[in-house]
Structure formats: structure tokens, C-alpha cells
Design a protein around this motif. Structure first.
Motif, PDB file in Angstrom:
ATOM      1  N   ASN A 230     -37.505 -20.787 -26.510  1.00  0.00           N
ATOM      2  CA  ASN A 230     -36.514 -21.420 -26.945  1.00  0.00           C
ATOM      3  C   ASN A 230     -36.614 -21.196 -28.413  1.00  0.00           C
ATOM      4  O   ASN A 230     -35.986 -20.399 -29.118  1.00  0.00           O
ATOM      5  CB  ASN A 230     -35.909 -22.083 -26.832  1.00  0.00           C
ATOM      6  CG  ASN A 230     -35.387 -21.934 -24.899  1.00  0.00           C
ATOM      7  OD1 ASN A 230     -35.190 -21.030 -24.876  1.00  0.00           O
ATOM      8  ND2 ASN A 230     -35.067 -22.650 -24.790  1.00  0.00           N
ATOM      9  N   CYS A 231     -37.577 -21.504 -28.868  1.00  0.00           N
ATOM     10  CA  CYS A 231     -37.913 -21.387 -31.470  1.00  0.00           C
ATOM     11  C   CYS A 231     -39.065 -21.047 -31.293  1.00  0.00           C
ATOM     12  O   CYS A 231     -40.080 -21.476 -31.123  1.00  0.00           O
ATOM     13  CB  CYS A 231     -37.220 -22.967 -31.303  1.00  0.00           C
ATOM     14  SG  CYS A 231     -37.183 -23.236 -33.478  1.00  0.00           S
ATOM     15  N   ASP A 247     -31.373 -20.939 -28.573  1.00  0.00           N
ATOM     16  CA  ASP A 247     -31.462 -21.440 -27.088  1.00  0.00           C
ATOM     17  C   ASP A 247     -30.094 -22.332 -26.638  1.00  0.00           C
ATOM     18  O   ASP A 247     -29.049 -22.388 -27.181  1.00  0.00           O
ATOM     19  CB  ASP A 247     -31.759 -22.730 -28.117  1.00  0.00           C
ATOM     20  CG  ASP A 247     -32.584 -23.723 -26.508  1.00  0.00           C
ATOM     21  OD1 ASP A 247     -32.383 -23.457 -26.161  1.00  0.00           O
ATOM     22  OD2 ASP A 247     -32.928 -24.744 -27.616  1.00  0.00           O
ATOM     23  N   LYS A 248     -30.614 -21.766 -24.992  1.00  0.00           N
ATOM     24  CA  LYS A 248     -28.836 -22.280 -24.372  1.00  0.00           C
ATOM     25  C   LYS A 248     -28.500 -23.411 -24.545  1.00  0.00           C
ATOM     26  O   LYS A 248     -26.845 -23.668 -24.290  1.00  0.00           O
ATOM     27  CB  LYS A 248     -29.054 -21.699 -23.132  1.00  0.00           C
ATOM     28  CG  LYS A 248     -29.338 -19.778 -22.915  1.00  0.00           C
ATOM     29  CD  LYS A 248     -29.925 -19.584 -21.212  1.00  0.00           C
ATOM     30  CE  LYS A 248     -29.004 -18.075 -21.160  1.00  0.00           C
ATOM     31  NZ  LYS A 248     -29.552 -17.787 -19.988  1.00  0.00           N
ATOM     32  N   ASP A 249     -29.505 -24.865 -24.493  1.00  0.00           N
ATOM     33  CA  ASP A 249     -29.735 -26.172 -24.699  1.00  0.00           C
ATOM     34  C   ASP A 249     -28.419 -26.456 -25.726  1.00  0.00           C
ATOM     35  O   ASP A 249     -28.006 -27.347 -25.875  1.00  0.00           O
ATOM     36  CB  ASP A 249     -30.617 -26.498 -24.520  1.00  0.00           C
ATOM     37  CG  ASP A 249     -31.459 -26.641 -23.237  1.00  0.00           C
ATOM     38  OD1 ASP A 249     -30.940 -25.699 -22.184  1.00  0.00           O
ATOM     39  OD2 ASP A 249     -32.564 -26.561 -23.030  1.00  0.00           O
ATOM     40  N   ASP A 250     -28.385 -25.106 -26.438  1.00  0.00           N
ATOM     41  CA  ASP A 250     -27.734 -25.794 -27.595  1.00  0.00           C
ATOM     42  C   ASP A 250     -26.113 -25.278 -27.575  1.00  0.00           C
ATOM     43  O   ASP A 250     -24.938 -26.212 -28.980  1.00  0.00           O
ATOM     44  CB  ASP A 250     -28.319 -24.872 -29.695  1.00  0.00           C
ATOM     45  CG  ASP A 250     -28.985 -25.290 -29.579  1.00  0.00           C
ATOM     46  OD1 ASP A 250     -29.635 -26.594 -29.263  1.00  0.00           O
ATOM     47  OD2 ASP A 250     -30.545 -24.836 -30.311  1.00  0.00           O
ATOM     48  N   ILE A 251     -25.843 -24.999 -26.488  1.00  0.00           N
ATOM     49  CA  ILE A 251     -24.443 -24.560 -26.507  1.00  0.00           C
ATOM     50  C   ILE A 251     -23.404 -25.273 -25.405  1.00  0.00           C
ATOM     51  O   ILE A 251     -24.399 -25.537 -23.995  1.00  0.00           O
ATOM     52  CB  ILE A 251     -24.278 -23.114 -25.900  1.00  0.00           C
ATOM     53  CG1 ILE A 251     -25.261 -22.144 -27.094  1.00  0.00           C
ATOM     54  CG2 ILE A 251     -22.881 -22.549 -25.867  1.00  0.00           C
ATOM     55  CD1 ILE A 251     -25.074 -20.587 -26.144  1.00  0.00           C
ATOM     56  N   TYR A 265     -21.489 -25.021 -30.087  1.00  0.00           N
ATOM     57  CA  TYR A 265     -23.105 -24.853 -30.891  1.00  0.00           C
ATOM     58  C   TYR A 265     -23.752 -25.088 -31.819  1.00  0.00           C
ATOM     59  O   TYR A 265     -23.390 -25.709 -33.269  1.00  0.00           O
ATOM     60  CB  TYR A 265     -22.820 -23.439 -31.443  1.00  0.00           C
ATOM     61  CG  TYR A 265     -24.413 -22.795 -31.443  1.00  0.00           C
ATOM     62  CD1 TYR A 265     -25.023 -23.031 -30.446  1.00  0.00           C
ATOM     63  CD2 TYR A 265     -24.788 -22.242 -32.585  1.00  0.00           C
ATOM     64  CE1 TYR A 265     -26.697 -22.522 -29.979  1.00  0.00           C
ATOM     65  CE2 TYR A 265     -26.365 -21.615 -33.193  1.00  0.00           C
ATOM     66  CZ  TYR A 265     -27.126 -21.008 -31.800  1.00  0.00           C
ATOM     67  OH  TYR A 265     -28.515 -21.275 -32.029  1.00  0.00           O
ATOM     68  N   LYS A 266     -24.738 -26.206 -31.972  1.00  0.00           N
ATOM     69  CA  LYS A 266     -25.448 -27.359 -32.759  1.00  0.00           C
ATOM     70  C   LYS A 266     -24.254 -28.138 -33.318  1.00  0.00           C
ATOM     71  O   LYS A 266     -24.398 -28.411 -33.492  1.00  0.00           O
ATOM     72  CB  LYS A 266     -26.256 -26.292 -33.812  1.00  0.00           C
ATOM     73  CG  LYS A 266     -27.171 -26.108 -33.396  1.00  0.00           C
ATOM     74  CD  LYS A 266     -28.313 -24.631 -34.163  1.00  0.00           C
ATOM     75  CE  LYS A 266     -29.351 -24.850 -33.325  1.00  0.00           C
ATOM     76  NZ  LYS A 266     -29.992 -23.529 -34.252  1.00  0.00           N
ATOM     77  N   ASN A 267     -23.325 -28.908 -32.669  1.00  0.00           N
ATOM     78  CA  ASN A 267     -21.938 -29.508 -32.725  1.00  0.00           C
ATOM     79  C   ASN A 267     -20.618 -29.106 -33.160  1.00  0.00           C
ATOM     80  O   ASN A 267     -20.578 -29.040 -33.774  1.00  0.00           O
ATOM     81  CB  ASN A 267     -22.996 -30.538 -33.490  1.00  0.00           C
ATOM     82  CG  ASN A 267     -23.662 -31.955 -32.044  1.00  0.00           C
ATOM     83  OD1 ASN A 267     -23.461 -31.377 -31.047  1.00  0.00           O
ATOM     84  ND2 ASN A 267     -24.910 -32.021 -33.237  1.00  0.00           N
ATOM     85  N   TYR A 281     -22.537 -16.009 -25.835  1.00  0.00           N
ATOM     86  CA  TYR A 281     -24.448 -15.806 -25.986  1.00  0.00           C
ATOM     87  C   TYR A 281     -23.969 -15.178 -27.406  1.00  0.00           C
ATOM     88  O   TYR A 281     -25.238 -15.232 -28.318  1.00  0.00           O
ATOM     89  CB  TYR A 281     -25.227 -15.741 -25.080  1.00  0.00           C
ATOM     90  CG  TYR A 281     -25.719 -16.388 -24.038  1.00  0.00           C
ATOM     91  CD1 TYR A 281     -25.821 -18.244 -24.132  1.00  0.00           C
ATOM     92  CD2 TYR A 281     -25.729 -16.245 -22.604  1.00  0.00           C
ATOM     93  CE1 TYR A 281     -25.498 -19.110 -23.282  1.00  0.00           C
ATOM     94  CE2 TYR A 281     -25.395 -17.035 -21.713  1.00  0.00           C
ATOM     95  CZ  TYR A 281     -26.071 -18.469 -21.655  1.00  0.00           C
ATOM     96  OH  TYR A 281     -25.743 -19.298 -21.199  1.00  0.00           O
ATOM     97  N   GLU A 288     -26.044 -16.747 -35.857  1.00  0.00           N
ATOM     98  CA  GLU A 288     -27.393 -17.351 -36.053  1.00  0.00           C
ATOM     99  C   GLU A 288     -28.022 -16.629 -37.056  1.00  0.00           C
ATOM    100  O   GLU A 288     -28.159 -16.515 -38.361  1.00  0.00           O
ATOM    101  CB  GLU A 288     -28.689 -17.480 -34.650  1.00  0.00           C
ATOM    102  CG  GLU A 288     -28.580 -18.518 -34.546  1.00  0.00           C
ATOM    103  CD  GLU A 288     -28.907 -20.182 -35.043  1.00  0.00           C
ATOM    104  OE1 GLU A 288     -29.227 -18.972 -36.122  1.00  0.00           O
ATOM    105  OE2 GLU A 288     -28.451 -21.029 -34.543  1.00  0.00           O
TER     106      GLU A 288
END
Length: 452
Positions: A230-231, A247-251, A265-267, A281, A288
Motif C-alpha cells: 500500500n505504501c 491505501d484503502k485503510d486510510d478511507i 481520508y487520513k482523518n 478512490y 494525493e
């Protein structure tokens, strides 16, 4: 040369076909003074979602008061739609004047027995000339097909290279495996140029990463990876190129409706007006890119974005959706959206596709959802006949009808919709397939809504 004469000229060139390769357009651009080198360009490749990512980027730059050039293919409404500045199409007289100049150069090239460009290559050169003439601040440039040998791949120093969702399409040109197709898309990477990617499947990410490392050879860099693919960044603290995958986990999705989505997304909270989970996405990919390039964005520019023909609700009564799903990945995304938003609805399809697509696989995935289907022949030389499409679709749905054109298909679908409405049963009309016919629904939808 008048605009009509210009169109005739381009039609004649189009008949000569298309050949992948960069030599002809490089020769043409050199004769024209390499206008592409005078522009600040974000270069975007991918199978699905290129246009959405570009539109999100455009919205954010427009919100900052920038002049934004867009080069778009395929188009929905008209030929000049492919050349845009701040959402406005090129004027007919501008295209005629630019093509007149290009034709004079082509005559010189032919006399000197240099390779002649294809129609798409000529259009690409005209786009560069147009954006220079219009003094744009930034160009958001989509590849036409593939990347490595695509006519747009003539940039020496783009601001950023972006990859949308990569899947199976154009296999006759790009290869019959996902790895081969990803390799062709990755061909737009440039040494020293940062990359941002949509959260693609692991097989695709491996190809993109490997290609990136090879392109950046000779650059002082250190790779940082994790087990989830993812990164990945390269010397991210310096001015060297970076590689970032969303990274889907950041959403965290807060809400999804036909009017759009809200998500964290990233808070940070964002809102978009485009429906479909995949658009989240696409939006984050654009976010980004913007943050990587200048570290700032205006959220209103993201929220105000409209992108026609992509899971777009066109009217409320009848409930009409149009979507340019024209390959397997696009159909999978459309199926996911229909399942999410229209559970227990009667689904009425209008379908028109091109004959060189994997239409049987597409129909198998989506058509079992439909109660009734109307097929049409798209107004494209590659269009699959409505009769042949009916033969295919009839394997998956019993109630299938061929219509002579889009208007007749819409009228017939409306009749079915009204019958369900009289029974107080929910229904939705979904027109999907080739973008070459999707635009024809506009006038019909306006008539339905009483706006014209």
C-alpha cells in the motif's frame, strides 16, 4: 480551411487507421516547435477512472482560479469536447486555424518522406498548440490507450504521473495479461517524476513498482515498502521522485447516495457529488496528487465536480441512470453500484456496446440483474449490432428487445417503467455501454424532465 473542411480532413486521416508508436508524433511536434515542452502537465493513464481523476484534479485547480487545459478521449457530445480550457470546448474557428497550420507542416513532412501521424496524433499535437495559445496554467492530460506507445507519451518532464484503475481492455493492442497491460501503462513514467496510483491489484502494483525502480535508476533513492503493497516512497524527504499508492485503510466512508459520498481520508473529511464507491478512490487519488504537488487543496473544488456519463442520475421520474461501463472492470463497478442502490428494484437496461470489447463477459456479469433489456447499435463504425447483442443478452434475460435508435429505446423503457409505477413497484432505467451513444440520452432526459 473552414471547420467543416477540417472535419472532412480528419475523417479522411481517420480512415487510414491507427498505429502505435511515437516517431510520427515526435517528428510532427518537432516541426511545430515542441509546444508540449512549454506546458506544465499532469499525465494520467489507466483503464477505468482516468476521466474521473482528471475531473477531480480540474475542479481543485479551478477552485484556486487556475486556467486548466483538458484533453479528453473518448468524448460524449461532440468532436471539440476533447479540447477544453476551464470546461469550455475549443471554438470551431480555433480548431480550423490550428489544423490549417498543422496541415502545412504535414505537407513538408510528407515531401521529406518522414513518417506521417495518425488522426489521434494530429489531435494531440493540436491540443498542445491550443493550450499554449490559451496560456493555461496547467494541463491535465489523459492517455488515449495504453501509455508506452500512446501519442501523449511525448512529455519530457511532467509534473506528476498518475495511474487510475488498471484492468483488462484493448487486449489486441496491449497484451492478454494484466501484467502486460500494466507494463504498457507504466511506460509513461519519467526519471525524476513522481507517481501516484489508485489502489490497484497486487499484480498491477508490482509491475508499476518494478517499472518505477527501473526508470529511476541512477537517482539517489531509498525504497521503503510494507507487506500490504500500500505504501512505497523513494527518497521522499528529498526532491527526488516519489511513488505513492492510495491505501484503502486510510478511507472511512461516512455516507453513499446517488447524490454522492462523504468520507474521511487520513482523518480529513471530504464530500464528492459523484456516485459510486469507486469514485471515492478516484477522488483520493486526485487528492494525493494535489497534496504531493503543492501541499494544499480547496475542498469545495472537489465537491463541486460533475462528470457526465459515469453512474450519473439524469432524472428522478423516471429514475434514469447512465453509465459508460464499456469493459469488464467497468461493468463490475456498475454492478456493485446497482446492488448497493437498487436492491429490490425492477431494473430496465438500455445497452449499446462496441464489437471489439469482451461483450459476452460483460453481459454475463450484469444482464441477469435485469427484468427487461433494450439493445441498440451504437453510432460508431465499431458498434456491435443490436441484433447480435440481443442474441448474446438473451442467454441471461428473457425479455430482450432490439430498438432502432436510442430515442426508441428510451420510449420503450419509459413504457415499462410507467407500468411498474402504476403497480407502485420501484424501478430504474439504466443506460450503459459505449460512450459513443451515451451522450444521445441528454436530449431525451431533458424532454422527460420538461426542461426543453
Amino acid at each position: 480551411m473552414t471547420y467543416q473542411e477540417a472535419l472532412i480532413y480528419m475523417e479522411q486521416v481517420q480512415k487510414k487507421g491507427s498505429v502505435l508508436g511515437l516517431e510520427p508524433i515526435k517528428v510532427l511536434l518537432q516541426y511545430l516547435g515542441n509546444p508540449q515542452d512549454q506546458l506544465s502537465v499532469i499525465h494520467v493513464a489507466g483503464t477505468n477512472g482516468k476521466g474521473s481523476i482528471c475531473t477531480f484534479l480540474e475542479g481543485m485547480y479551478l477552485a484556486e482560479g487556475k486556467r486548466v487545459g483538458r484533453y479528453i478521449s473518448p468524448t460524449i457530445y461532440c468532436y471539440l469536447e476533447r479540447f477544453q480550457v476551464n470546461g469550455r470546448y475549443m471554438q470551431e474557428e480555433q480548431f480550423a486555424a490550428l489544423l490549417t497550420n498543422v496541415v502545412q507542416v504535414l505537407e513538408r513532412i510528407e515531401k521529406e518522406k518522414q513518417p506521417l501521424p495518425t488522426a489521434f496524433e494530429i489531435e494531440t499535437a493540436i491540443a498542445f498548440l491550443y493550450f499554449v495559445e490559451m496560456d493555461v496554467d496547467i494541463v491535465i492530460l489523459e492517455t488515449g490507450m495504453g501509455g508506452r506507445l500512446d501519442a501523449t507519451n511525448v512529455l519530457t518532464n511532467p509534473l506528476c504521473t498518475v495511474f487510475a484503475s488498471i484492468g483488462m481492455d484493448h487486449m489486441q493492442f496491449l497484451g492478454d495479461s494484466i501484467e502486460q497491460i500494466a507494463y504498457e501503462k507504466a511506460g509513461i513514467m519519467k526519471k525524476g517524476c513522481s507517481v501516484v496510483s489508485y489502489p490497484n491489484m497486487p499484480e498491477v502494483m508490482k509491475v508499476l513498482r518494478d517499472s518505477f525502480e527501473k526508470v529511476q535508476e541512477g537517482v539517489n533513492c531509498t525504497a521503503i515498502t510494507d507487506d500490504t503493497l500500500n505504501c512505497f516512497s523513494i527518497d521522499a524527504m528529498s526532491e527526488s521522485a516519489q511513488f505513492l499508492t492510495v491505501d484503502k485503510d486510510d478511507i472511512i466512508v461516512l455516507s453513499e447516495t446517488l447524490e454522492g459520498s462523504r468520507f474521511l481520508y487520513k482523518n480529513e473529511e471530504y464530500a464528492i457529488a459523484l456516485a459510486g464507491h469507486y469514485q471515492i478512490y478516484n477522488a483520493v487519488t486526485a487528492i494525493e496528487v494535489k497534496l504531493m504537488l503543492d501541499g494544499a487543496l480547496k475542498k469545495d473544488g472537489l465537491h463541486n465536480v460533475k462528470w457526465e456519463g459515469r453512474f450519473e442520475k439524469m432524472s428522478e421520474s423516471p429514475l434514469l441512470i447512465r453509465d459508460g461501463a464499456h469493459n469488464v472492470d467497468g461493468v463490475l463497478a456498475l454492478r456493485e453500484s446497482l446492488q448497493k442502490h437498487f436492491t429490490n428494484y425492477h431494473i430496465i437496461f438500455i445497452i449499446g456496446v462496441l464489437g471489439d470489447k469482451e461483450y459476452d463477459s460483460m453481459m454475463k456479469l450484469l444482464c441477469p440483474m435485469a427484468d427487461t433489456i433494450f439493445t441498440i447499435t451504437p453510432p460508431n463504425e465499431r458498434g456491435l449490432s443490436g441484433e447480435k447483442l440481443k442474441e448474446c443478452v438473451s442467454q441471461y434475460c428473457e425479455d430482450v428487445h432490439v430498438c432502432e435508435n436510442v430515442n426508441l429505446a428510451m420510449q420503450s423503457a419509459r413504457n415499462v417503467y410507467d407500468a411498474y409505477a402504476q403497480m407502485q413497484e420501484p424501478a430504474v432505467i439504466v443506460a450503459w455501454g459505449s460512450l459513443s451513444y451515451i451522450g444521445q440520452l441528454q436530449l431525451e432526459s431533458e424532454r422527460i424532465d420538461g426542461t426543453c
